[in-house]
Design a protein around this motif. Structure first.
Motif, PDB file in Angstrom:
ATOM      1  N   THR A  44       7.758   5.491  -2.614  1.00 53.92           N
ATOM      2  CA  THR A  44       6.574   4.877  -3.220  1.00 53.92           C
ATOM      3  C   THR A  44       5.521   4.599  -2.145  1.00 53.92           C
ATOM      4  O   THR A  44       5.825   4.084  -1.082  1.00 53.92           O
ATOM      5  CB  THR A  44       6.955   3.567  -3.935  1.00 53.92           C
ATOM      6  OG1 THR A  44       7.931   3.855  -4.923  1.00 53.92           O
ATOM      7  CG2 THR A  44       5.746   2.929  -4.594  1.00 53.92           C
ATOM      8  N   GLU A  47      -0.879   4.210  -2.837  1.00 49.77           N
ATOM      9  CA  GLU A  47      -1.663   4.843  -3.898  1.00 49.77           C
ATOM     10  C   GLU A  47      -0.916   4.826  -5.231  1.00 49.77           C
ATOM     11  O   GLU A  47      -1.498   4.545  -6.284  1.00 49.77           O
ATOM     12  CB  GLU A  47      -2.019   6.284  -3.507  1.00 49.77           C
ATOM     13  CG  GLU A  47      -3.007   6.405  -2.362  1.00 49.77           C
ATOM     14  CD  GLU A  47      -2.374   6.137  -0.995  1.00 49.77           C
ATOM     15  OE1 GLU A  47      -1.165   6.423  -0.827  1.00 49.77           O
ATOM     16  OE2 GLU A  47      -3.079   5.622  -0.121  1.00 49.77           O
ATOM     17  N   LYS A  48       0.386   5.141  -5.201  1.00 52.50           N
ATOM     18  CA  LYS A  48       1.183   5.120  -6.434  1.00 52.50           C
ATOM     19  C   LYS A  48       1.278   3.711  -7.000  1.00 52.50           C
ATOM     20  O   LYS A  48       1.232   3.514  -8.208  1.00 52.50           O
ATOM     21  CB  LYS A  48       2.584   5.666  -6.178  1.00 52.50           C
ATOM     22  CG  LYS A  48       2.630   7.151  -5.936  1.00 52.50           C
ATOM     23  CD  LYS A  48       4.063   7.600  -5.716  1.00 52.50           C
ATOM     24  CE  LYS A  48       4.149   9.073  -5.392  1.00 52.50           C
ATOM     25  NZ  LYS A  48       5.549   9.491  -5.159  1.00 52.50           N
ATOM     26  N   LYS A  50      -0.987   1.273  -6.549  1.00 46.40           N
ATOM     27  CA  LYS A  50      -2.301   0.944  -7.106  1.00 46.40           C
ATOM     28  C   LYS A  50      -2.491   1.600  -8.475  1.00 46.40           C
ATOM     29  O   LYS A  50      -2.999   0.973  -9.400  1.00 46.40           O
ATOM     30  CB  LYS A  50      -3.412   1.399  -6.168  1.00 46.40           C
ATOM     31  CG  LYS A  50      -3.570   0.546  -4.950  1.00 46.40           C
ATOM     32  CD  LYS A  50      -4.644   1.097  -4.024  1.00 46.40           C
ATOM     33  CE  LYS A  50      -4.675   0.326  -2.726  1.00 46.40           C
ATOM     34  NZ  LYS A  50      -5.598   0.905  -1.752  1.00 46.40           N
ATOM     35  N   GLU A  51      -2.076   2.831  -8.589  1.00 49.99           N
ATOM     36  CA  GLU A  51      -2.196   3.560  -9.857  1.00 49.99           C
ATOM     37  C   GLU A  51      -1.382   2.892 -10.966  1.00 49.99           C
ATOM     38  O   GLU A  51      -1.838   2.787 -12.102  1.00 49.99           O
ATOM     39  CB  GLU A  51      -1.710   4.992  -9.646  1.00 49.99           C
ATOM     40  CG  GLU A  51      -1.892   5.896 -10.837  1.00 49.99           C
ATOM     41  CD  GLU A  51      -1.375   7.297 -10.511  1.00 49.99           C
ATOM     42  OE1 GLU A  51      -0.662   7.845 -11.370  1.00 49.99           O
ATOM     43  OE2 GLU A  51      -1.690   7.821  -9.436  1.00 49.99           O
ATOM     44  N   ALA A  52      -0.205   2.401 -10.636  1.00 52.51           N
ATOM     45  CA  ALA A  52       0.659   1.771 -11.641  1.00 52.51           C
ATOM     46  C   ALA A  52       0.150   0.398 -12.063  1.00 52.51           C
ATOM     47  O   ALA A  52       0.269   0.018 -13.228  1.00 52.51           O
ATOM     48  CB  ALA A  52       2.082   1.652 -11.100  1.00 52.51           C
ATOM     49  N   SER A  54      -3.131  -0.886 -11.585  1.00 55.53           N
ATOM     50  CA  SER A  54      -4.570  -1.013 -11.847  1.00 55.53           C
ATOM     51  C   SER A  54      -4.939  -1.208 -13.317  1.00 55.53           C
ATOM     52  O   SER A  54      -5.977  -1.824 -13.579  1.00 55.53           O
ATOM     53  CB  SER A  54      -5.323   0.176 -11.258  1.00 55.53           C
ATOM     54  OG  SER A  54      -4.896   1.363 -11.861  1.00 55.53           O
ATOM     55  N   PRO A  55      -4.167  -0.750 -14.318  1.00 60.50           N
ATOM     56  CA  PRO A  55      -4.586  -0.977 -15.710  1.00 60.50           C
ATOM     57  C   PRO A  55      -4.625  -2.442 -16.142  1.00 60.50           C
ATOM     58  O   PRO A  55      -5.202  -2.757 -17.173  1.00 60.50           O
ATOM     59  CB  PRO A  55      -3.522  -0.230 -16.526  1.00 60.50           C
ATOM     60  CG  PRO A  55      -2.929   0.755 -15.610  1.00 60.50           C
ATOM     61  CD  PRO A  55      -3.022   0.153 -14.251  1.00 60.50           C
ATOM     62  N   ASP A 100       8.473   5.594 -10.112  1.00 63.69           N
ATOM     63  CA  ASP A 100       9.077   6.633  -9.258  1.00 63.69           C
ATOM     64  C   ASP A 100      10.585   6.763  -9.486  1.00 63.69           C
ATOM     65  O   ASP A 100      11.348   7.000  -8.552  1.00 63.69           O
ATOM     66  CB  ASP A 100       8.801   6.359  -7.776  1.00 63.69           C
ATOM     67  CG  ASP A 100       7.361   6.606  -7.395  1.00 63.69           C
ATOM     68  OD1 ASP A 100       6.682   7.359  -8.116  1.00 63.69           O
ATOM     69  OD2 ASP A 100       6.913   6.045  -6.379  1.00 63.69           O
TER      70      ASP A 100
END
Length: 139
Positions: A44, A47-48, A50-52, A54-55, A100
C-alpha cells in the motif's frame, strides 16, 4: 463428529465476545480528525491510501509509515481530515473493509507519547571493556 463440533466450539469466537469487541471499537469517540489505519498491505502506498479515503471529505494528509530499510509499508498509516465529521464518516465507512486485498481497521489516532532523548555512548572503563545493553560484554 463430536470432536469436530468441540473443536469448532473452542476455536470459533463467541458472538458475545465479538459483539463486545465491536461495540468497544465503534464507541470510542474522536478527539481529533486524525485516524490510525492498521492492517495495511506491505504494498500500500500514500496514493492508494488517498484514493481510498478521499470520498469521505477533504484530506489534509494521508501518510503510510514506511520501513527505512526495505522501503515498504510497515502495515499502518495515519489519515488526517479537515473536520471531525469527515473523519468520523471515514472511520464508519472504512473500518473492516478491504484495501489492496487486506482487511483494514480504522481507529482514532492517539497522541504521540513523549520519549526521553537517547543516552550518549558510554565511555570504555579502565579495563577497556564497555557494556553493550543488548548483547552483554564486548571488547
Amino acid at each position: 463428529m463430536a470432536f469436530a463440533s468441540a473443536f469448532r466450539r473452542i476455536f470459533t469466537p463467541s458472538s458475545i465476545l465479538q459483539s463486545q469487541f465491536t461495540s468497544i471499537r465503534q464507541n470510542s469517540t474522536l478527539a481529533t480528525p486524525k485516524l490510525f489505519v492498521s492492517g495495511l498491505s506491505r504494498l500500500t502506498t500514500d496514493e492508494k491510501l488517498k484514493e481510498a479515503f478521499s470520498p469521505f471529505g477533504q484530506l489534509v494528509e494521508a501518510k503510510v509509515v514506511m520501513d527505512r530499510v526495505s522501503g515498504r509499508s510497515k502495515g499502518f498509516a495515519f489519515v488526517t481530515y479537515a473536520t471531525l465529521e469527515e473523519a468520523e464518516q471515514a472511520r464508519k465507512e472504512m473500518n473492516a473493509k478491504f484495501l489492496d486485498g487486506w482487511v483494514i481497521f480504522v481507529d482514532p489516532a492517539k497522541p504521540r507519547e513523549h520519549r526521553p532523548p537517547p543516552q550518549p555512548e558510554s565511555q570504555p572503563s579502565e579495563t577497556g571493556f564497555r557494556v553493550n545493553k543488548t548483547i552483554g560484554w564486548c571488547g
